[in-house]
Design an enzyme around this catalytic site. Structure first.
Site, PDB file in Angstrom:
ATOM      1  CB  SER A   1      -0.788   0.223   1.250  1.00 18.42           C
ATOM      2  OG  SER A   1      -0.049  -0.098   2.445  1.00 18.42           O
TER       3      SER A   1
ATOM      4  CD  GLU B   1      -3.023  -8.802  -2.504  1.00 17.90           C
ATOM      5  OE1 GLU B   1      -3.506  -8.818  -3.701  1.00 17.90           O
ATOM      6  OE2 GLU B   1      -2.590  -7.693  -2.300  1.00 17.90           O
TER       7      GLU B   1
ATOM      8  CD  GLU C   1      -7.728  -5.062   1.466  1.00 11.58           C
ATOM      9  OE1 GLU C   1      -8.003  -3.771   0.923  1.00 11.58           O
ATOM     10  OE2 GLU C   1      -6.483  -5.680   1.600  1.00 11.58           O
TER      11      GLU C   1
END
Length: 270
Positions: free
Chosen positions: A51, A120, A187
């Protein structure tokens, strides 16, 4: 006789897993030594997230983050934070196959003091997770809304709104747990399925935009401290108007300089 200070107790995966169903895990992002040092005594986990590509480098998504970038910022965070469990995001393309993933994960461990890496993906990543854990790498999983898949998904879309998505999310969580992930980030998942996953698996879940029933929560520090006012996700709670406070301080500084009030006699050498 010299006095010796007690050794700093580093948070380990065992400490975090012991919190399951007992005490909420507090996690936050950090990208540099200064903020890592500030956060150090207050959180269990610091994520050096990709991020940073958006919040630190002002890019539109996380996809152009590089391994070198993640290593650089992880080193900085590790220099500032001594007690939290530090997780480094594996950026897009850095774990496309087992050979590449092993090479980059080993670099993280050799070149930084990170505790774990995060990647991920769902059950399709289970074999890769096992390969990494077999080599001694602690892996944190990440399912649901996955920023590295934003272009494939056509945007940032909440997951778990229908039965098919809910079934897949649960299968992903169970497969990753069996493969050896130590923690699982959820998430952008609807609250009921996030709760179900948290109840079904034995490892802790850390939520971001996935309701209050996860074993812990994480936020991007610049979001929760109010440094971005152009866009704020629904799940973000601002605890400070950081941008406004900093701008006011700079305005006062600029005003003092213009008026000749800074530096004064006490702030000058003679």
């Amino acid at each position: 006789m010299s006095m010796q200070t007690a050794p700093i107790k580093k948070t380990t995966l065992n400490h975090l897993q012991a919190k399951k169903n007992q005490e909420k895990i507090i996690a936050i992002t950090a990208y540099d030594a200064l903020f890592a040092q500030i956060f150090d005594p207050l959180v269990d986990v610091i994520l050096v997230g990709d991020s940073l590509n958006m919040s630190f480098f002002n890019q539109n998504d996380t996809l152009s983050a590089s391994v070198e970038m993640m290593l650089y910022h992880t080193k900085a965070v590790c220099a500032g934070a001594k007690t939290p469990f530090i997780i480094t995001d594996m950026p897009f393309g850095s774990y496309k196959d087992e050979k590449t993933a092993l090479k980059n994960a080993i670099r993280v461990y050799k070149e930084t003091q990170a505790s774990a890496i995060k990647l991920e993906g769902g059950k399709e990543k289970a074999k890769l997770v096992k390969t990494l854990t077999d080599e001694g790498v602690i892996v944190v999983g990440h399912i649901g809304l996955m920023p590295q898949f934003v272009r494939l998904d056509g945007g940032y879309k909440i997951k778990g709104k229908n039965e098919e998505q809910q079934k897949k999310l649960l299968e992903d969580a169970l497969s990753l747990e069996e493969a050896g992930v130590g923690l699982l980030v959820l998430e952008g998942i609807t609250t009921p399925i996030a709760q179900k996953i948290t109840q079904k698996i034995k490892i802790p879940t850390i939520g971001i935009g996935s309701g209050k029933d996860c074993d812990g929560q994480i936020l991007v520090w610049s979001d929760m401290l109010g440094f971005f006012d152009s866009f704020k996700p629904k799940f973000v709670r601002e605890y400070l108007k950081g941008k406004e406070l900093v701008q006011n301080a700079i305005k006062q500084y600029a005003d003092d300089v213009k008026k000749g009030n800074f530096p004064n006699e006490l702030e000058s050498y003679h």
